[in-house]
Each structure stands twice: as C-alpha cells, then as structure tokens.
Motif scaffolding. Sequence first.
Motif, PDB file in Angstrom:
ATOM      1  N   UNK A 147       0.825  -1.212   0.000  1.00  0.00           N
ATOM      2  CA  UNK A 147       0.000   0.000   0.000  1.00  0.00           C
ATOM      3  C   UNK A 147       0.855   1.256   0.000  1.00  0.00           C
ATOM      4  N   UNK A 148       2.157   1.097   0.263  1.00  0.00           N
ATOM      5  CA  UNK A 148       3.049   2.251   0.353  1.00  0.00           C
ATOM      6  C   UNK A 148       3.355   2.819  -1.030  1.00  0.00           C
ATOM      7  N   UNK A 177      -5.566  -0.489  -2.508  1.00  0.00           N
ATOM      8  CA  UNK A 177      -4.722  -1.257  -1.598  1.00  0.00           C
ATOM      9  C   UNK A 177      -4.675  -0.724  -0.171  1.00  0.00           C
ATOM     10  N   UNK A 178      -4.786   0.590   0.017  1.00  0.00           N
ATOM     11  CA  UNK A 178      -4.752   1.115   1.389  1.00  0.00           C
ATOM     12  C   UNK A 178      -5.938   0.603   2.211  1.00  0.00           C
ATOM     13  N   UNK A 436     -10.153  -5.862  -1.869  1.00  0.00           N
ATOM     14  CA  UNK A 436      -9.671  -5.255  -3.107  1.00  0.00           C
ATOM     15  C   UNK A 436     -10.603  -5.545  -4.268  1.00  0.00           C
ATOM     16  N   UNK A 437     -11.046  -6.783  -4.376  1.00  0.00           N
ATOM     17  CA  UNK A 437     -11.993  -7.146  -5.437  1.00  0.00           C
ATOM     18  C   UNK A 437     -13.324  -6.433  -5.257  1.00  0.00           C
ATOM     19  N   UNK A 438     -13.738  -6.272  -4.010  1.00  0.00           N
ATOM     20  CA  UNK A 438     -14.992  -5.563  -3.734  1.00  0.00           C
ATOM     21  C   UNK A 438     -14.888  -4.111  -4.192  1.00  0.00           C
ATOM     22  N   UNK A 439     -13.731  -3.504  -3.937  1.00  0.00           N
ATOM     23  CA  UNK A 439     -13.524  -2.099  -4.323  1.00  0.00           C
ATOM     24  C   UNK A 439     -13.525  -1.938  -5.838  1.00  0.00           C
TER      25      UNK A 439
END
Length: 443
Positions: A147-148, A177-178, A436-439
């Motif tokens: 996420x960085x 990712x965050x 992540x997939x949901x987003x």
Amino acid sequence: MEFLIYIQLAVVLAAIFIGAKVGGIGLGIFGMLGMSILVFVFGLPPGEAPIEVMLMIVAVITAASALQSAGGLDYLVKVAEKILRKNPNRITFLAPIVCYVFTFLAGTGHIAYSLLPIIAEIATESKVRPERPLSISVIASQQAITASPISAATAALLSTSLLGGQGIEMSQILMICIPATIIGVLVGAFVVNFIGVDLEKDPIYLQRVKDGLITHKPASEATDDKGNYKPLIAVILFLMGVFSVVLFGSIPALRPSFIVDGETVTVTMAQIIQIIMMSTAGMILVFAKADVTKAVNGSIFIAGMQAVIAIFGIAWMGDTFFNGNLAFFKDNIQSVVTAYPFLFAFALFVMSILLFSQAATVRTLYPLGLALGISPLALVAMFPAVNGYFFLPNYPTVVAAINFDRTGTTRIGKYVINHSFQIPGFVSTIVAISVGYLIISFM
C-alpha cells in the motif's frame, strides 16, 4: 517441446530455491546463473532487464538510508513507543497499526525491527500474550508494503512495462490497496485475540517464570535530545518527499511535459520517484547533516541493495522464461486463469514464498498476468497476494519477533509451518484481496 519447457521451469525453480537458501545477494546471483542457462543452453532470447524498477528502488533506499543516518528512524520509534505505552491494554490493535503506518511512510518493513522489542516488552508487562500483537505486527509490516507509494513493490507495479503502461495510476493503486490492507490487518488483529491461552495460563511462560528466566524489565528511559532538531528535520523532509510522490502520482496533470521531435513527452512516474527521492536524500544530507558513511553502512541500505541485486537476477530470469514460452502459457492456462483469477493470486502467493520479495514477485509474474489478459484492476486487487513469505518461519522479521518474545508464546510449532504467524498472515491476506476485489467492482 513441452518437455523442454518443463526442464526450463525446473532450472528456474532450482535457481530460486538455491538462491533463497544461500540468502542475501545469492538470490540475484543464482537467478543470473539460471538466466545464463536459459539463454546459452536453451536458446531463449533475453527478456527485459528490470532497470527501471531497480533505479526506483535505489532512489527510495537512498532516501530512507539518509533518514536512518540522520536519526529520523530512531525519532519515529520513540514516538511509537510513547503511543504504545499510553495504551498497553490495546496493544494487539495499536501495535499493528503503528507498524503499518511506519512501514507505509518508510516504504520498507525493516523499520519493524526497532518496534518489535518494544511491542514484546509492553505486552509482557501488561500481561497480554505477546504472540498476539507480535504476530499481527509482523504481518502488518508486510501488508503495508503493498500500500506504500514508495515501496519497491509499488514501484515495480507502476513501471511502464507493467501496470504503469496499462493506464493504471498510483491513485488507483492507493485507493484499492490502502483500505484493503488496513481492513485485512484489523481483521487479523481481531482474530489473533482468540489465538492461544492467556499469558498467565501458558505452560511455557509459567515454566520460564518458575526457572527465573522471566524478570520484570524497567521501562526504557528516553534520552535527552533537547536541542537536537536534526532527526525531526530529516523526518519532515522525508515525509515531504513521500507526499510529493503521492501528489504527482495522483494528479497526472502535475507531471512536466515537453515537446520532443514534435511529440509531447510526459515525465513518467518512475522518473518522478527517482528524481524526488534522490533529491530528498540530498536535502536530508544538507539540512539534517546526515552522515553519508553511516547511511551506506546502515541496515536499510544493505538490505535494499540486496533487494536490487535479487530483482536484477531473478526478475530478468523470470521475464526471459515466461516471454520465451508465452505461446505455451497462452494455449494451456490463459482460459483457466481468466475464468478463475484467484489461481493467479495463488501463484503470486507461492512465488513470494520462494522469492522472499514482493518486488521480485511482481516483476517476475505480473508480465505473465498481463500477457494472459487478466484485467489490470484485478491485478491491483491481487497485489496483497505477494505477501506470502510469512508461510515459512525464516524471514528476518519473523525470526526477530520470535527471539524478542521472552515469554516463549511466539514460536514455531512441531511441524514448522504451524507457527504463530500463519493464521494472522492468511486471514489478513485473504481479507485484503477480497476487499480489493470488492472495491474494483465499484470502480
């Protein structure tokens, strides 16, 4: 033909296995040895050397090393210790959050080495089973890498040969990712609360107390740094560099453009990361009076340069193998992987166990994912899958956490893989990928 491909695969896996066993720069050296066999023995054309990724990592590591040399990392660790000591009973949730934030800002999980002994002692003093905060904190330091905005793995993902060339911007990676990794870590922290018996009921801990091996350690006294503003200056400069990278990555219009031979050429994010982070290192050297010698001898610089060499050998070998046999992979697995993308996430997870590097895993397998037609956004959602190197309990942060726990609750089980980090690692990774997939389903 297929028989030769399987022999080539065996060469690739052998190079990875031997290099991982040797450790350090061995991964890159044996990767290049495997590369030479693929080129000179099997006649595969050399793939694309990961020069762009290597330069980004060098720039980021140089800035982080200057920060460490100026005392900036020590300053951040003291801040973290104050936060944790004020809320000892909530350490199972606070410790991974602190490790996550520090790794997110520094771009490297090696900062966890300074935090783990603090977490272990505060948990022991508070009668909290140290295994719980220690295990999820190590996992949090790994998840934060994906996420960085300045980690080597994110730099690799953003390179023009990978997702950067597919129209994916840093803002999209961070947007996915965050929240995904933070939720994964928080769920993992919730789950570890139910792992093992309470500290005062643990038989190994009780035996150590009986044997006099566990004694109360007084809280560490803060050193008097009044009047020394260099560490704070270094931290501020470094954070400004990180913020600048995020800003340019999130707003493409800010990136300089030039007319070259009648065509508009825009500075790429890879070039921006290299310019900004090396410039940040320079400002830290000037304004925070960082010691150049200490910077190149520090743990961050040494580990970072080892990562660069590893990526050079392993990623180049992987690119050569996959591109040299791309027709075979497309004919045999493209339909399956496209229909069931989680299989590619599983491949990323397994490869990260072998490579011990998120960036090397990205550079090795993501070209294949793109060639197989997997959606770039889906590849972003799978990004946390490269955090699989907790599976075997021999990664440095895992080993360090076990050794820092004087109570013996953080340990390796009888069957080796049934260790303290397995459950929080799997929970955090699976939840992060799922979120992540949901987003991306809403994007």
